[in-house]
Design a protein around this motif. Structure first.
Motif, PDB file in Angstrom:
ATOM      1  N   LYS A   8       0.816  -1.219   0.000  1.00 11.96           N
ATOM      2  CA  LYS A   8       0.000   0.000   0.000  1.00 11.96           C
ATOM      3  C   LYS A   8       0.848   1.267   0.000  1.00 11.96           C
ATOM      4  CE  LYS A   8      -3.990  -1.965   2.379  1.00 11.96           C
ATOM      5  NZ  LYS A   8      -4.677  -2.066   3.670  1.00 11.96           N
ATOM      6  N   GLY A   9       2.136   1.136   0.365  1.00  8.42           N
ATOM      7  CA  GLY A   9       3.017   2.301   0.356  1.00  8.42           C
ATOM      8  C   GLY A   9       3.310   2.872   1.724  1.00  8.42           C
ATOM      9  N   SER A  10       3.132   2.064   2.781  1.00  8.63           N
ATOM     10  CA  SER A  10       3.490   2.505   4.132  1.00  8.63           C
ATOM     11  C   SER A  10       4.273   1.383   4.794  1.00  8.63           C
ATOM     12  CB  SER A  10       2.227   2.843   4.932  1.00  8.63           C
ATOM     13  OG  SER A  10       1.417   1.701   5.058  1.00  8.63           O
ATOM     14  N   GLY A  11       4.639   1.561   6.062  1.00  7.84           N
ATOM     15  CA  GLY A  11       5.351   0.505   6.775  1.00  7.84           C
ATOM     16  C   GLY A  11       6.814   0.834   6.982  1.00  7.84           C
ATOM     17  N   GLY A  12       7.469   0.025   7.793  1.00 12.00           N
ATOM     18  CA  GLY A  12       8.854   0.266   8.171  1.00 12.00           C
ATOM     19  C   GLY A  12       9.837   0.168   7.024  1.00 12.00           C
ATOM     20  N   ALA A  13       9.621  -0.779   6.113  1.00  4.48           N
ATOM     21  CA  ALA A  13      10.537  -0.962   4.984  1.00  4.48           C
ATOM     22  C   ALA A  13      10.472   0.229   4.034  1.00  4.48           C
ATOM     23  CB  ALA A  13      10.206  -2.253   4.247  1.00  4.48           C
ATOM     24  N   ILE A  14       9.274   0.767   3.834  1.00  5.90           N
ATOM     25  CA  ILE A  14       9.112   1.949   2.976  1.00  5.90           C
ATOM     26  C   ILE A  14       9.825   3.149   3.607  1.00  5.90           C
ATOM     27  CG2 ILE A  14       7.422   3.594   2.048  1.00  5.90           C
ATOM     28  CD1 ILE A  14       7.220   1.081   0.511  1.00  5.90           C
ATOM     29  N   ARG A  15       9.704   3.278   4.946  1.00  6.02           N
ATOM     30  CA  ARG A  15      10.404   4.369   5.644  1.00  6.02           C
ATOM     31  C   ARG A  15      11.917   4.241   5.472  1.00  6.02           C
ATOM     32  NH1 ARG A  15       6.411   3.658   9.571  1.00  6.02           N
ATOM     33  NH2 ARG A  15       7.798   2.436  10.909  1.00  6.02           N
ATOM     34  N   LYS A  16      12.429   3.001   5.518  1.00  4.61           N
ATOM     35  CA  LYS A  16      13.865   2.755   5.339  1.00  4.61           C
ATOM     36  C   LYS A  16      14.310   3.173   3.939  1.00  4.61           C
ATOM     37  CE  LYS A  16      17.860   0.563   6.144  1.00  4.61           C
ATOM     38  NZ  LYS A  16      18.895   1.198   6.937  1.00  4.61           N
ATOM     39  N   LYS A  17      13.506   2.847   2.939  1.00  5.88           N
ATOM     40  CA  LYS A  17      13.833   3.226   1.559  1.00  5.88           C
ATOM     41  C   LYS A  17      13.846   4.748   1.427  1.00  5.88           C
ATOM     42  CE  LYS A  17      11.962   3.448  -3.044  1.00  5.88           C
ATOM     43  NZ  LYS A  17      10.784   3.276  -3.877  1.00  5.88           N
ATOM     44  N   GLU A  18      12.842   5.410   1.995  1.00  4.73           N
ATOM     45  CA  GLU A  18      12.762   6.866   1.906  1.00  4.73           C
ATOM     46  C   GLU A  18      13.934   7.529   2.620  1.00  4.73           C
ATOM     47  OE1 GLU A  18       8.855   7.551   3.431  1.00  4.73           O
ATOM     48  OE2 GLU A  18       7.905   7.130   1.505  1.00  4.73           O
ATOM     49  N   ALA A  19      14.344   6.958   3.769  1.00  3.65           N
ATOM     50  CA  ALA A  19      15.491   7.507   4.497  1.00  3.65           C
ATOM     51  C   ALA A  19      16.768   7.371   3.670  1.00  3.65           C
ATOM     52  CB  ALA A  19      15.646   6.793   5.837  1.00  3.65           C
ATOM     53  N   THR A  20      16.923   6.228   3.004  1.00  2.00           N
ATOM     54  CA  THR A  20      18.096   6.010   2.153  1.00  2.00           C
ATOM     55  C   THR A  20      18.106   6.999   0.996  1.00  2.00           C
ATOM     56  OG1 THR A  20      18.021   3.668   2.711  1.00  2.00           O
ATOM     57  CG2 THR A  20      19.364   4.269   0.831  1.00  2.00           C
ATOM     58  N   HIS A  21      16.946   7.205   0.371  1.00  2.00           N
ATOM     59  CA  HIS A  21      16.848   8.145  -0.744  1.00  2.00           C
ATOM     60  C   HIS A  21      17.136   9.571  -0.279  1.00  2.00           C
ATOM     61  CE1 HIS A  21      14.805   5.963  -4.274  1.00  2.00           C
ATOM     62  NE2 HIS A  21      15.474   5.092  -3.552  1.00  2.00           N
ATOM     63  N   ARG A  22      16.629   9.922   0.917  1.00  2.00           N
ATOM     64  CA  ARG A  22      16.895  11.270   1.454  1.00  2.00           C
ATOM     65  C   ARG A  22      18.385  11.481   1.696  1.00  2.00           C
ATOM     66  NH1 ARG A  22      12.236  10.681   4.546  1.00  2.00           N
ATOM     67  NH2 ARG A  22      13.465   9.970   6.319  1.00  2.00           N
ATOM     68  N   MET A  23      19.050  10.448   2.248  1.00  2.00           N
ATOM     69  CA  MET A  23      20.476  10.554   2.514  1.00  2.00           C
ATOM     70  C   MET A  23      21.263  10.700   1.214  1.00  2.00           C
ATOM     71  SD  MET A  23      22.841   8.085   4.864  1.00  2.00           S
ATOM     72  CE  MET A  23      21.633   8.041   6.155  1.00  2.00           C
ATOM     73  N   ALA A  24      20.866   9.942   0.197  1.00  2.00           N
ATOM     74  CA  ALA A  24      21.540  10.026  -1.100  1.00  2.00           C
ATOM     75  C   ALA A  24      21.316  11.401  -1.729  1.00  2.00           C
ATOM     76  CB  ALA A  24      21.032   8.925  -2.023  1.00  2.00           C
ATOM     77  N   GLU A  25      20.111  11.924  -1.581  1.00  2.00           N
ATOM     78  CA  GLU A  25      19.776  13.241  -2.137  1.00  2.00           C
ATOM     79  C   GLU A  25      20.566  14.336  -1.422  1.00  2.00           C
ATOM     80  OE1 GLU A  25      18.112  15.513  -4.971  1.00  2.00           O
ATOM     81  OE2 GLU A  25      17.812  13.356  -4.793  1.00  2.00           O
ATOM     82  N   ALA A  26      20.710  14.204  -0.092  1.00  2.00           N
ATOM     83  CA  ALA A  26      21.441  15.201   0.686  1.00  2.00           C
ATOM     84  C   ALA A  26      22.929  15.206   0.325  1.00  2.00           C
ATOM     85  CB  ALA A  26      21.273  14.929   2.177  1.00  2.00           C
ATOM     86  N   ASN A  27      23.466  14.036  -0.019  1.00  2.00           N
ATOM     87  CA  ASN A  27      24.889  13.928  -0.350  1.00  2.00           C
ATOM     88  C   ASN A  27      25.137  13.908  -1.855  1.00  2.00           C
ATOM     89  OD1 ASN A  27      25.557  13.845   2.353  1.00  2.00           O
ATOM     90  ND2 ASN A  27      25.411  11.625   2.448  1.00  2.00           N
ATOM     91  N   ARG A  28      24.200  14.446  -2.612  1.00  2.00           N
ATOM     92  CA  ARG A  28      24.323  14.427  -4.073  1.00  2.00           C
ATOM     93  C   ARG A  28      25.560  15.183  -4.544  1.00  2.00           C
ATOM     94  NH1 ARG A  28      19.223  16.572  -6.956  1.00  2.00           N
ATOM     95  NH2 ARG A  28      20.321  18.522  -6.738  1.00  2.00           N
ATOM     96  N   ALA A  29      25.989  16.189  -3.775  1.00  2.00           N
ATOM     97  CA  ALA A  29      27.175  16.970  -4.147  1.00  2.00           C
ATOM     98  C   ALA A  29      28.444  16.119  -4.145  1.00  2.00           C
ATOM     99  CB  ALA A  29      27.338  18.145  -3.179  1.00  2.00           C
ATOM    100  N   LEU A  30      28.408  15.001  -3.415  1.00  2.00           N
ATOM    101  CA  LEU A  30      29.591  14.131  -3.320  1.00  2.00           C
ATOM    102  C   LEU A  30      29.610  13.038  -4.388  1.00  2.00           C
ATOM    103  CD1 LEU A  30      29.568  13.614   0.549  1.00  2.00           C
ATOM    104  CD2 LEU A  30      30.827  15.332  -0.724  1.00  2.00           C
ATOM    105  N   ALA A  31      28.703  13.111  -5.341  1.00  2.00           N
ATOM    106  CA  ALA A  31      28.564  12.022  -6.324  1.00  2.00           C
ATOM    107  C   ALA A  31      29.825  11.859  -7.173  1.00  2.00           C
ATOM    108  CB  ALA A  31      27.363  12.273  -7.223  1.00  2.00           C
ATOM    109  N   HIS A  32      30.633  12.906  -7.311  1.00  2.00           N
ATOM    110  CA  HIS A  32      31.831  12.795  -8.145  1.00  2.00           C
ATOM    111  C   HIS A  32      32.923  11.951  -7.477  1.00  2.00           C
ATOM    112  CE1 HIS A  32      32.626  16.202  -5.485  1.00  2.00           C
ATOM    113  NE2 HIS A  32      33.907  15.929  -5.635  1.00  2.00           N
ATOM    114  N   PHE A  33      32.763  11.592  -6.184  1.00  4.04           N
ATOM    115  CA  PHE A  33      33.738  10.710  -5.515  1.00  4.04           C
ATOM    116  C   PHE A  33      33.524   9.258  -5.864  1.00  4.04           C
ATOM    117  CE2 PHE A  33      33.904  14.326  -2.457  1.00  4.04           C
ATOM    118  CZ  PHE A  33      35.246  14.602  -2.603  1.00  4.04           C
ATOM    119  N   ARG A  34      32.454   8.971  -6.568  1.00 10.87           N
ATOM    120  CA  ARG A  34      32.094   7.595  -6.914  1.00 10.87           C
ATOM    121  C   ARG A  34      33.284   6.867  -7.483  1.00 10.87           C
ATOM    122  NH1 ARG A  34      26.750   7.556 -10.364  1.00 10.87           N
ATOM    123  NH2 ARG A  34      26.403   9.364  -9.097  1.00 10.87           N
TER     124      ARG A  34
END
Length: 156
Positions: free
Chosen positions: A130-156
């Motif tokens: 349905k789009g809720s639950g703990g696993a969905i929150r974990k995915k959203e947290a991971t995406h938020r962290m990746a979005e926040a650190n987008r400036a560091l993408a050139h270190f890949r």
């Protein structure tokens, strides 16, 4: 380079009742102390509960939940020359994403309050579909962290 060569890719076997590889992948991640038969019992009871709750095909609910939880971007810790660590965003392939989604679903269902693992797993799968639950929150947290650190993408 390795002397032994590359290992051949193995396809996951399908489970005995549903003849589905995805079900078998979930079952392989459940066991504690190698109790695979108990893992099958847990998953099949969870599937019955999903059928009672939603009155739709439980395999569709499982597929939908895993699809919703699968991340497409994540973060990996990298250390720079000065010794400080940074979380660098990386793209995640489909197989790795599916493995992460299954792991997150099982961890979230274990953390849920409830009677038994089958009940908790069925609730988490229905919520994730349905789009809720703990696993969905974990995915959203991971995406938020990746979005926040987008400036560091050139270190890949």
């Amino acid at each position: 380079m390795s002397h032994r060569g590359t290992a051949e890719k193995r396809t996951a076997k399908s489970d005995p009742i549903f003849r589905n590889r995805l079900v078998n992948m979930v079952v392989n991640r459940i066991p504690k102390d190698g109790k695979k038969s108990l893992a099958y019992q847990i998953l099949y009871r969870a599937v019955k509960k999903i059928l009672q709750k939603t009155e739709t095909n439980p395999l569709f609910v499982l597929r939908q939940a895993i699809r919703r939880v699968t991340p497409n971007i994540g973060v990996k810790t990298r250390r720079n020359k000065k010794g400080s660590t940074r979380k660098v965003p990386i793209e995640i392939g489909s197989k790795q994403g599916r493995a992460l989604a299954i792991r997150w679903l099982l961890k979230a269902s274990q953390k849920r309050p409830g009677r038994n693992m089958a009940f908790k797993l069925s609730s988490e799968l229905v919520d994730a579909a349905k789009g809720s639950g703990g696993a969905i929150r974990k995915k959203e947290a991971t995406h938020r962290m990746a979005e926040a650190n987008r400036a560091l993408a050139h270190f890949r």
